[in-house]
Design a protein around this motif. Sequence first.
Motif, PDB file in Angstrom:
ATOM      1  N   VAL A   1     -44.267  14.189  54.897  1.00 27.19           N
ATOM      2  CA  VAL A   1     -44.545  14.365  53.469  1.00 27.19           C
ATOM      3  C   VAL A   1     -43.316  14.009  52.638  1.00 27.19           C
ATOM      4  CG1 VAL A   1     -45.094  16.054  51.677  1.00 27.19           C
ATOM      5  CG2 VAL A   1     -46.331  16.102  53.845  1.00 27.19           C
ATOM      6  N   ARG A   2     -42.161  14.444  53.095  1.00 30.27           N
ATOM      7  CA  ARG A   2     -40.926  14.211  52.332  1.00 30.27           C
ATOM      8  C   ARG A   2     -40.513  12.743  52.321  1.00 30.27           C
ATOM      9  NH1 ARG A   2     -39.897  19.083  54.895  1.00 30.27           N
ATOM     10  NH2 ARG A   2     -38.802  18.108  56.641  1.00 30.27           N
ATOM     11  N   ASN A   3     -40.844  12.008  53.375  1.00 30.37           N
ATOM     12  CA  ASN A   3     -40.347  10.634  53.503  1.00 30.37           C
ATOM     13  C   ASN A   3     -41.363   9.543  53.160  1.00 30.37           C
ATOM     14  OD1 ASN A   3     -37.453  10.616  54.805  1.00 30.37           O
ATOM     15  ND2 ASN A   3     -38.583  12.244  55.831  1.00 30.37           N
ATOM     16  N   ALA A   4     -42.622   9.923  52.957  1.00 30.46           N
ATOM     17  CA  ALA A   4     -43.657   8.921  52.698  1.00 30.46           C
ATOM     18  C   ALA A   4     -43.427   8.148  51.401  1.00 30.46           C
ATOM     19  CB  ALA A   4     -45.031   9.576  52.677  1.00 30.46           C
ATOM     20  N   CYS A   5     -42.617   8.700  50.514  1.00 28.14           N
ATOM     21  CA  CYS A   5     -42.324   8.041  49.242  1.00 28.14           C
ATOM     22  C   CYS A   5     -41.502   6.763  49.431  1.00 28.14           C
ATOM     23  CB  CYS A   5     -41.583   8.989  48.310  1.00 28.14           C
ATOM     24  SG  CYS A   5     -40.003   9.584  48.971  1.00 28.14           S
ATOM     25  N   LYS A   6     -40.923   6.580  50.607  1.00 24.99           N
ATOM     26  CA  LYS A   6     -39.987   5.483  50.838  1.00 24.99           C
ATOM     27  C   LYS A   6     -40.658   4.154  51.160  1.00 24.99           C
ATOM     28  CE  LYS A   6     -36.424   8.709  52.438  1.00 24.99           C
ATOM     29  NZ  LYS A   6     -35.588   9.141  53.580  1.00 24.99           N
ATOM     30  N   HIS A   7     -41.968   4.181  51.369  1.00 23.79           N
ATOM     31  CA  HIS A   7     -42.676   2.938  51.675  1.00 23.79           C
ATOM     32  C   HIS A   7     -44.112   3.054  51.186  1.00 23.79           C
ATOM     33  CE1 HIS A   7     -42.587  -0.925  53.733  1.00 23.79           C
ATOM     34  NE2 HIS A   7     -43.791  -0.674  54.193  1.00 23.79           N
ATOM     35  N   ASP A   8     -44.774   1.908  50.992  1.00 26.38           N
ATOM     36  CA  ASP A   8     -46.118   1.913  50.401  1.00 26.38           C
ATOM     37  C   ASP A   8     -47.242   2.046  51.417  1.00 26.38           C
ATOM     38  OD1 ASP A   8     -45.142   1.680  47.836  1.00 26.38           O
ATOM     39  OD2 ASP A   8     -45.130  -0.520  47.902  1.00 26.38           O
ATOM     40  N   SER A   9     -46.954   1.768  52.692  1.00 18.46           N
ATOM     41  CA  SER A   9     -48.015   1.766  53.692  1.00 18.46           C
ATOM     42  C   SER A   9     -47.490   2.329  55.016  1.00 18.46           C
ATOM     43  CB  SER A   9     -48.535   0.338  53.887  1.00 18.46           C
ATOM     44  OG  SER A   9     -49.636   0.311  54.758  1.00 18.46           O
TER      45      SER A   9
END
Length: 299
Positions: free
Chosen positions: A217-225
Amino acid sequence: MVREKIERLKKEKNAIILAHNYQLPEVQDVADFVGDSLELSRKAVESDAEIIVFCGVDFMAETAKILNPDKKVLHPVPDARCPMAHMLLPEMIEEEKRKHPEAKVVLYINTTAECKAHADVICTSANAVKVVESVESDVVIFGPDANLAEYVQSRVPEKKIIPVPRFGKCVVHVLFTREDVEKWRRKLPHAKIVAHPECRKEVWSLADLVASTGGMVRNACKHDSWIVFTEKEMCYRLKKVYPEKEFYPARDDAVCLNMKKITLKDVYRSLAEEKHEVNVPEEVAVKAKKAIERMLEIV
């Protein structure tokens, strides 16, 4: 509607609903907080609710009760049990301690309360490396997940990790294979692969990111897919947090059947009737709580 009845009951009874990331979408949607084991442990401690309805597998509800002995903890479906947690028995820990008396015992939170009572400190997949690094011993007895133990060993090579039992595994995460990784690399080369450390080495060693569900959840912002190598309901959770991003379950059959035993009606009945209360023997709870609190102090 059932959901409206649950909301009314929560206010009337000063109750809070905690749900793990692998729960059915309908259960996640009615929860006051959705998270991984560490996050839910902290919320259980922080909450001033008189009743905690824990939507997850058995060891999670036990942990909430251990941390909140004066609160009523309800587990809507007592039969929702974690198979891996029950692969480890207290006598297995005792046997390894006899072989390695100098070793510290670090147990994954995915264990029964009885086993936690034999631990020096508890860890989660999010903090396992940090916890093992912190213990004052070059030899660490670690259980029950042998795959997580191997992952920790790769990150803390200066210590000797002894997995107990040798066969401990999550029946969902062992489904993932190297072939699954290679298939997705070909199918969606632009996507990043995130793998839970309960996966086998052949999977997490090839991933772009290895993370607990909270870490995802914390790291999903770092990529679009993202291709998500954990229980498939995690994609629902991630999509709710990041609706503009794409998440693909690595396997459609990556389903924790025990997590899915809890339905919205089960949550309602449990809260309405205050049934399926969780209790842990005091002598077990006291020892287990010390091990859990040591973890919370470290992280």
